[in-house]
Scaffold this motif. Structure first.
Motif, PDB file in Angstrom:
ATOM      1  N   ILE A 295      34.975  40.273  32.250  1.00 61.03           N
ATOM      2  CA  ILE A 295      34.090  40.244  33.412  1.00 61.03           C
ATOM      3  C   ILE A 295      33.495  38.843  33.520  1.00 61.03           C
ATOM      4  CG2 ILE A 295      33.503  42.697  33.242  1.00 61.03           C
ATOM      5  CD1 ILE A 295      30.890  41.895  31.887  1.00 61.03           C
ATOM      6  N   GLY A 296      32.907  38.552  34.680  1.00 57.33           N
ATOM      7  CA  GLY A 296      32.108  37.350  34.807  1.00 57.33           C
ATOM      8  C   GLY A 296      32.840  36.128  35.309  1.00 57.33           C
ATOM      9  N   ALA A 297      32.048  35.085  35.543  1.00 60.65           N
ATOM     10  CA  ALA A 297      32.538  33.890  36.212  1.00 60.65           C
ATOM     11  C   ALA A 297      33.607  33.150  35.417  1.00 60.65           C
ATOM     12  CB  ALA A 297      31.355  32.961  36.495  1.00 60.65           C
ATOM     13  N   ASP A 298      33.473  33.098  34.092  1.00 53.49           N
ATOM     14  CA  ASP A 298      34.400  32.297  33.280  1.00 53.49           C
ATOM     15  C   ASP A 298      35.371  33.138  32.470  1.00 53.49           C
ATOM     16  OD1 ASP A 298      33.287  29.880  34.147  1.00 53.49           O
ATOM     17  OD2 ASP A 298      31.716  29.941  32.621  1.00 53.49           O
ATOM     18  N   ARG A 299      35.657  34.344  32.951  1.00 57.21           N
ATOM     19  CA  ARG A 299      36.539  35.232  32.201  1.00 57.21           C
ATOM     20  C   ARG A 299      37.939  34.654  32.038  1.00 57.21           C
ATOM     21  NH1 ARG A 299      36.094  36.698  37.332  1.00 57.21           N
ATOM     22  NH2 ARG A 299      37.967  37.287  38.485  1.00 57.21           N
ATOM     23  N   ALA A 300      38.363  33.770  32.968  1.00 58.87           N
ATOM     24  CA  ALA A 300      39.709  33.193  32.865  1.00 58.87           C
ATOM     25  C   ALA A 300      39.879  32.406  31.576  1.00 58.87           C
ATOM     26  CB  ALA A 300      39.991  32.300  34.069  1.00 58.87           C
ATOM     27  N   LEU A 301      38.809  31.784  31.100  1.00 52.36           N
ATOM     28  CA  LEU A 301      38.906  31.021  29.854  1.00 52.36           C
ATOM     29  C   LEU A 301      39.223  31.935  28.679  1.00 52.36           C
ATOM     30  CD1 LEU A 301      35.788  28.684  30.312  1.00 52.36           C
ATOM     31  CD2 LEU A 301      38.208  28.102  30.674  1.00 52.36           C
TER      32      LEU A 301
ATOM     33  N   ASP B 257      41.448  42.398  33.735  1.00 55.41           N
ATOM     34  CA  ASP B 257      40.651  41.321  34.318  1.00 55.41           C
ATOM     35  C   ASP B 257      39.948  41.874  35.557  1.00 55.41           C
ATOM     36  OD1 ASP B 257      39.733  39.066  35.724  1.00 55.41           O
ATOM     37  OD2 ASP B 257      41.298  37.810  34.867  1.00 55.41           O
ATOM     38  N   LEU B 258      38.623  42.071  35.449  1.00 55.13           N
ATOM     39  CA  LEU B 258      37.853  42.654  36.550  1.00 55.13           C
ATOM     40  C   LEU B 258      37.280  41.554  37.436  1.00 55.13           C
ATOM     41  CD1 LEU B 258      35.855  45.622  34.985  1.00 55.13           C
ATOM     42  CD2 LEU B 258      37.843  45.721  36.479  1.00 55.13           C
ATOM     43  N   ASP B 259      37.837  41.419  38.601  1.00 52.85           N
ATOM     44  CA  ASP B 259      37.398  40.391  39.542  1.00 52.85           C
ATOM     45  C   ASP B 259      36.336  40.975  40.471  1.00 52.85           C
ATOM     46  OD1 ASP B 259      37.100  38.167  41.088  1.00 52.85           O
ATOM     47  OD2 ASP B 259      39.003  38.387  42.161  1.00 52.85           O
TER      48      ASP B 259
ATOM     49  N   ALA C  50      32.618  49.946  35.778  1.00 55.41           N
ATOM     50  CA  ALA C  50      34.071  49.843  35.851  1.00 55.41           C
ATOM     51  C   ALA C  50      34.640  49.303  34.542  1.00 55.41           C
ATOM     52  CB  ALA C  50      34.471  48.943  37.019  1.00 55.41           C
ATOM     53  N   ALA C  51      33.941  48.331  33.939  1.00 53.56           N
ATOM     54  CA  ALA C  51      34.402  47.766  32.668  1.00 53.56           C
ATOM     55  C   ALA C  51      34.409  48.819  31.564  1.00 53.56           C
ATOM     56  CB  ALA C  51      33.523  46.588  32.273  1.00 53.56           C
ATOM     57  N   VAL C  52      33.364  49.641  31.528  1.00 58.83           N
ATOM     58  CA  VAL C  52      33.296  50.692  30.515  1.00 58.83           C
ATOM     59  C   VAL C  52      34.403  51.719  30.727  1.00 58.83           C
ATOM     60  CG1 VAL C  52      31.897  52.627  29.686  1.00 58.83           C
ATOM     61  CG2 VAL C  52      30.857  50.363  29.996  1.00 58.83           C
ATOM     62  N   ARG C  53      34.670  52.083  31.973  1.00 62.62           N
ATOM     63  CA  ARG C  53      35.751  53.046  32.245  1.00 62.62           C
ATOM     64  C   ARG C  53      37.107  52.489  31.825  1.00 62.62           C
ATOM     65  NH1 ARG C  53      32.690  53.857  37.027  1.00 62.62           N
ATOM     66  NH2 ARG C  53      34.137  52.565  38.247  1.00 62.62           N
ATOM     67  N   GLU C  54      37.348  51.210  32.112  1.00 61.63           N
ATOM     68  CA  GLU C  54      38.612  50.589  31.709  1.00 61.63           C
ATOM     69  C   GLU C  54      38.722  50.505  30.194  1.00 61.63           C
ATOM     70  OE1 GLU C  54      41.178  49.885  33.413  1.00 61.63           O
ATOM     71  OE2 GLU C  54      40.412  50.091  35.450  1.00 61.63           O
ATOM     72  N   ALA C  55      37.606  50.205  29.538  1.00 65.43           N
ATOM     73  CA  ALA C  55      37.617  50.139  28.072  1.00 65.43           C
ATOM     74  C   ALA C  55      37.901  51.511  27.480  1.00 65.43           C
ATOM     75  CB  ALA C  55      36.275  49.606  27.572  1.00 65.43           C
ATOM     76  N   ALA C  56      37.326  52.553  28.083  1.00 63.26           N
ATOM     77  CA  ALA C  56      37.565  53.919  27.610  1.00 63.26           C
ATOM     78  C   ALA C  56      39.038  54.283  27.753  1.00 63.26           C
ATOM     79  CB  ALA C  56      36.686  54.894  28.384  1.00 63.26           C
TER      80      ALA C  56
END
Length: 475
Positions: A390-396, A412-414, A423-429
Motif C-alpha cells: 500500500i501507499g505512495a512508495d510501494r513500488a520500491l 499491489d493495491l493502487d 482491502a489490504a487485510v482481505r487480500e492478506a487473509a
C-alpha cells in the motif's frame, strides 16, 4: 547556568510546538524576555499563541528566518534543522543555539534526580517505559520523560520530587544538548534514519553518541551492533565508568544476555568472570520478540547500574505493557495471527518485526523517506508467504521483492481511500493459511494515507475485527 542567570536575558524560542511552548513558559517564569518564532501561521498556531502573549511572551508567526534584535540565546525545538537560516543568523551574531533538553539540564539543582538516558534508531520509547516500570517496582519515584510524555523542562521545574528519571532522547535532542551528562546511558542500535536532517550517517551516529559523554557509571551498548560499542569507545566518560553490553546470546563478563530462556546479568555481580545472576524469564517480556527482549536487557542494564535488585527487574518487566501498535497481537482468524506493528516506520524496525515470526504475509508501504528495501527483503525473504503493498512508495518494495523474493506472491493495491486498509487485510487473509502471521510492519511513514502511525494501526485492527466478525461485517 543557575536559574537566576536567565533573569533579564532576551531568549528566542524556535518553534511553537509542545517543547517550544514548554520552554517559553519556563524561561519567562524565570524572568527572561522571550520571543517565540515559527514559520507557520495557521489558525491552530495563532490559537496556541494567545495564552503565551497573555503571559507577556512575544510570538512572531510566518517569519522564522530573521534573528530578533537583542537575542542573547536561541532555544530550538528538536525538529529544526541545523542549517536553518535562523541558526545561521545566530552564528553570525555570536549567539548560542541549544535545545530544550540542554535548558532542562542546566536548570537542575543539587536536589534534582539523576538521568538514566536511552537513545537508538528504534526501541527508545519501549525501553524507557520498561526502565520506568522496573524503577517503580524497586520502590523508586520515577517518570518516563524526554522524547515521550511530559516535556522535560516541565519535569525539572515541577514540584514533584523524583529519585531517578528515565529519559528518552532523540538524535535531534542530543544534537542540541552539549552539556548533558547522564548517570548512565544506552544506545540501543544504529541504522540510517533522519539523514536528511543530519546530513550523513556519520553525523547521525555522532549525535547519538553524545548520550555517553560524561557518563558516571555505565555506558550500555548492543553487542550485536558494533557501531554502538564504537560510540562507547569514542566517548569521554568519568573515571570508573564501565562499558556494559547486552546480547541475545550468552553474555560474557560485563554483559547481560540470555541463557536457557533466562535473562541473566554478568555485569553487576560479584566476580562477573565466574558468576551470573538470573533477572527474569524470557516469558516475562511481552511480547517476547527478539528485539523486545533486547529492549528489556538494555532497560535492565540501566536499572542494575542504578543499583536495582534482580527481583525488581523481574517484577517491572512482568508489569510492563507496551504502547499500542508495537507488535500488538490483534486477533486470530481461521488459524492466522494478525499483528499490528504500525510503529515499524523504517526498514530497521520492520526487519526486527519480521524476524519475530516464521511464516508471514506482510502488509507494507507508505512514505519511504529516501529508504531502500533490498537489504530488508533479502534478509526476510525466507519468512515471506505473501506481501500486500500500500501507499505512495510501494513500488520500491515491489521492485525489491522482485529482485530478492521473486516467488513470493505480491498484491499491489493502487488506492489511498479510507477502505484501502480493509482491502489490504482481505487480500492478506486470502494469501495466508493456518499457522501464518499477517503482519503490518510498513517499513515506511504513514502520512501519505493516514494522519500518523496510530491511525494506520487502528485502521488495521478495525479491519481485522471486521474480518473476524464475518462477511456481513465487511460490507
Amino acid at each position: 547556568m543557575s536559574r537566576e542567570s536567565y533573569n533579564g536575558k532576551h531568549i528566542t524560542v524556535a518553534g511553537l510546538g509542545v517543547s517550544g511552548v514548554s520552554a517559553a513558559r519556563a524561561l519567562a517564569g524565570l524572568g527572561a524576555r522571550v520571543t517565540v518564532v515559527d514559520g507557520g501561521d495557521s489558525a491552530a498556531l495563532r490559537e496556541r499563541a494567545v495564552p503565551l502573549e497573555a503571559a507577556g511572551i512575544t510570538v512572531r508567526l510566518g517569519d522564522a528566518d530573521a534573528l530578533p534584535e537583542g537575542t542573547d540565546l536561541v532555544v530550538t525545538s528538536p525538529g529544526w534543522k541545523p542549517d536553518s537560516p535562523l541558526f545561521a543568523a545566530a552564528a553570525a551574531a555570536g549567539v548560542d543555539v541549544v535545545g530544550d533538553v540542554e535548558i532542562a539540564w542546566q536548570l537542575r539543582d543539587e536536589t534534582s534526580a539523576p538521568w538514566l538516558a536511552v537513545t537508538g534508531t528504534n526501541g527508545k520509547t519501549t525501553t524507557v517505559q520498561m526502565l520506568a516500570s522496573i524503577l517503580e517496582a524497586a520502590g523508586l519515584r520515577t517518570a518516563a520523560i524526554g522524547n515521550i510524555g511530559t516535556p522535560i523542562v516541565d519535569v525539572v521545574l515541577g514540584e514533584q520530587q523524583y529519585d531517578v528519571l528515565a529519559v528518552e532522547l532523540s538524535s535531534y535532542q542530543l544534537h542540541w544538548a552539549p552539556s548533558l551528562r547522564a548517570h548512565s546511558a544506552a544506545v540501543l542500535n544504529l541504522a540510517p534514519d533522519h539523514l536528511d536532517w543530519h546530513g550523513s550517517m556519520e553525523a547521525y551516529a555522532a549525535d547519538k553518541g553524545r548520550i555517553y559523554e560524561g557518563n558516571r557509571i555505565a555506558c550500555v551498548y548492543n553487542v550485536e551492533d558494533p557501531a554502538t560499542e564504537h560510540l562507547v569507545m569514542e566517548a569521554d566518560v568519568e573515571e570508573g565508568c564501565r562499558a556494559i553490553g547486552f546480547t541475545l546470546g550468552a553474555p560474557g563478563p560485563s554483559m547481560l544476555g540470555v541463557v536457557d530462556g533466562l535473562l541473566v546479568d554478568r555485569a553487576f555481580v560479584p566476580d562477573r568472570h565466574k558468576n551470573a545472576q538470573e533477572l527474569a524469564e524470557v516469558s516475562d517480556v511481552r511480547p517476547a520478540a527478539p528485539h523486545n527482549i533486547a529492549n528489556a536487557l538494555a532497560a535492565a542494564a540501566l536499572a542494575r547500574a542504578f543499583g536495582v535488585e534482580p527481583a525488581a527487574v523481574r517484577a517491572g518487566l512482568r508489569a510492563f505493557r507496551p504502547d499500542a501498535h508495537r507488535i500488538a497481537h490483534v486477533a486470530d482468524v481461521d488459524g492466522v495471527a494478525y499483528v499490528d506493528d504500525s510503529k515499524a516506520t523504517n526498514t530497521h524496525a520492520a526487519r526486527a518485526s519480521l524476524a519475530a515470526y516464521e511464516s508471514i504475509v506482510w502488509i507494507a508501504g507508505g512514505l519511504a523517506k529516501g529508504a531502500t528495501f533490498d537489504e530488508l527483503v533479502a534478509a526476510s525473504a525466507k519468512r515471506l508467504r505473501g506481501a500486500v503493498l500500500i501507499g505512495a512508495d510501494r513500488a520500491l518494495i515491489r521492485e525489491a521483492l522482485a529482485r530478492h523474493a521473486p516467488d513470493v506472491p505480491v498484491v499491489d493495491l493502487d488506492r489511498t481511500d479510507t477502505g484501502a486498509m480493509a482491502a489490504a487485510v482481505r487480500e492478506a487473509a486470502r494469501l495466508a493459511g493456518p499457522g501464518d502471521t499477517v503482519l503490518l510492519a510498513p517499513a515506511c511513514a504513514s502520512m501519505d494515507m493516514f494522519t500518523n502511525y496510530n491511525k494506520r494501526g487502528e485502521a488495521f485492527a478495525e479491519a481485522v475485527r471486521d474480518l473476524a466478525a464475518g462477511p456481513g461485517a465487511q460490507e
